[in-house]
Design a protein around this motif. Structure first.
Motif, PDB file in Angstrom:
ATOM      1  N   ASN A  32      40.239  36.007  42.609  1.00 30.52           N
ATOM      2  CA  ASN A  32      41.202  35.950  41.518  1.00 30.52           C
ATOM      3  C   ASN A  32      42.393  36.835  41.884  1.00 30.52           C
ATOM      4  OD1 ASN A  32      42.636  36.064  39.127  1.00 30.52           O
ATOM      5  ND2 ASN A  32      40.791  35.960  37.857  1.00 30.52           N
ATOM      6  N   ARG A  66      44.562  38.586  39.137  1.00 28.29           N
ATOM      7  CA  ARG A  66      43.881  39.716  38.515  1.00 28.29           C
ATOM      8  C   ARG A  66      43.798  40.901  39.469  1.00 28.29           C
ATOM      9  NH1 ARG A  66      37.787  39.757  35.933  1.00 28.29           N
ATOM     10  NH2 ARG A  66      37.970  41.785  34.913  1.00 28.29           N
ATOM     11  N   GLN A  67      43.621  40.600  40.753  1.00 26.77           N
ATOM     12  CA  GLN A  67      43.609  41.686  41.746  1.00 26.77           C
ATOM     13  C   GLN A  67      44.960  42.389  41.784  1.00 26.77           C
ATOM     14  OE1 GLN A  67      42.349  39.222  45.074  1.00 26.77           O
ATOM     15  NE2 GLN A  67      40.455  40.379  45.275  1.00 26.77           N
ATOM     16  N   LEU A  77      47.199  42.529  39.412  1.00 28.13           N
ATOM     17  CA  LEU A  77      47.373  43.315  38.184  1.00 28.13           C
ATOM     18  C   LEU A  77      46.618  44.635  38.273  1.00 28.13           C
ATOM     19  CD1 LEU A  77      48.402  43.542  35.287  1.00 28.13           C
ATOM     20  CD2 LEU A  77      46.341  42.295  34.536  1.00 28.13           C
ATOM     21  N   ALA A  78      45.396  44.558  38.842  1.00 28.11           N
ATOM     22  CA  ALA A  78      44.614  45.787  38.970  1.00 28.11           C
ATOM     23  C   ALA A  78      45.299  46.785  39.895  1.00 28.11           C
ATOM     24  CB  ALA A  78      43.219  45.444  39.500  1.00 28.11           C
ATOM     25  N   ASP A 130      33.777  41.564  40.396  1.00 26.17           N
ATOM     26  CA  ASP A 130      34.688  41.507  39.243  1.00 26.17           C
ATOM     27  C   ASP A 130      35.826  40.509  39.456  1.00 26.17           C
ATOM     28  OD1 ASP A 130      33.194  43.390  37.995  1.00 26.17           O
ATOM     29  OD2 ASP A 130      34.481  45.088  38.570  1.00 26.17           O
ATOM     30  N   TYR A 131      36.164  40.247  40.697  1.00 28.98           N
ATOM     31  CA  TYR A 131      37.332  39.398  40.976  1.00 28.98           C
ATOM     32  C   TYR A 131      36.930  38.073  41.629  1.00 28.98           C
ATOM     33  CZ  TYR A 131      39.564  43.837  40.090  1.00 28.98           C
ATOM     34  OH  TYR A 131      39.963  45.026  39.500  1.00 28.98           O
TER      35      TYR A 131
END
Length: 298
Positions: free
Chosen positions: A84, A87-88, A90-91, A111-112
């Motif tokens: 993802n 999302r990575q 953003l993290a 998580d990703y």
């Protein structure tokens, strides 16, 4: 695996309970796929019930069906997993805003991970294994076949960032092919093999009666015989079992209980999906298609 099935007859009975009628050969092939266990490659003309066999097996065993529909150009990322990336990213930005850094292990962690069908089948928690249907494999490229070998041989998949993931409950794998091209020997060596023929008119009528129970028995029998004649005729796309079911359903929806030339003419689009095939059939005579004088070998 223990699925409470003593023999192929027991499996055939379980399949019949979910309205799938398997002959002795298919019931035996499916039973062995469970008992050994080993992937099963089903080949046959389009419309003989290969995909339905996998669906019925999942229903009969009361376990999930996980399906991969193959097509030209399909690749491993579409069926195994993806990271993802949004999302990575953003993290990473959130961590930087907090004056911190994310490690590579943290970024490429569970998580990703976006799970696709093959990974879902491998990780299925049970208690019964999932049925994994890899449908119309002959539509995929050779590279995709090669990608499947680890899964078929070892019930495992390798994700470079995470390592090899082995199935606690290896999926029941059913592969189908319409034989538009030959599959590679390496894949066939890892599978049991079974060719599915069209059913006899009697069996096809029984299949139709189960799927359209409100239809007249005579109508189901007449359609089954007519469909057999269409398959022997010079048409581009011979009708499958699904088309026979559609034809009976269409006739029943019109309140008809018998197949005559007029009824056939009105509903031919339910069973023949090419204009040329309809023209050829009409030119040959619908009375021959539905009449007793057509003469079945069966």
């Amino acid at each position: 695996m223990s699925l409470g099935l003593a023999d192929p007859d027991a499996l055939a009975a379980r399949l019949a309970a979910v309205d799938y009628l398997a002959d002795d050969g298919l019931a035996t092939a499916l039973y062995l796929a469970l008992a050994l266990p080993q992937p099963l490659l089903l080949e046959g003309e389009a419309g003989v019930g290969k995909t339905e066999a996998a669906k019925a097996l999942a229903a009969a065993l009361d376990t999930p069906l996980i399906r991969v529909q193959c097509y030209e150009g399909i690749d491993s990322a579409e069926v195994l997993y993806e990271w993802n990336y949004p999302r990575q990213l953003l993290a990473i930005r959130l961590a930087e805003a907090g004056d911190a850094q994310l490690s590579e292990d943290a970024l490429f962690s569970d998580d990703y991970l976006i799970r696709r069908p093959l990974l879902m089948a491998i990780e299925h928690p049970g208690p019964r294994p999932a049925v994994l249907l890899i449908d119309e494999l002959d539509r995929a490229d050779d590279d995709f076949e090669a990608f499947l070998l680890e899964l078929l041989a070892e019930a495992s998949l390798t994700i470079p960032e995470l390592g090899t993931i082995r199935a606690e409950h290896p999926p029941i794998v059913v592969l189908t092919s319409n034989r538009t091209r030959d599959l590679h020997d390496a894949l066939k060596r890892r599978c049991l093999y079974h060719w599915i023929d069209y059913p006899s008119p009697e069996r096809e009528a029984e299949i139709v009666r189960r799927r359209v129970p409100a239809a007249d028995d005579r109508l189901a029998a007449e359609v089954a015989r007519a469909v057999r004649r269409l398959r022997a005729a010079d048409v581009q796309k011979p009708p499958g079992i699904a088309e026979a079911i559609d034809w009976v359903a269409a006739l029943h929806a019109l309140g008809l209980s018998a197949l005559d030339p007029v009824a056939a003419d009105r509903t031919l689009g339910a069973v023949l999906k090419y204009r040329e095939d309809q023209e050829t059939t009409r030119a040959a005579g619908l009375d021959r298609l539905v009449g007793a004088e057509a003469g079945d070998a069966a």
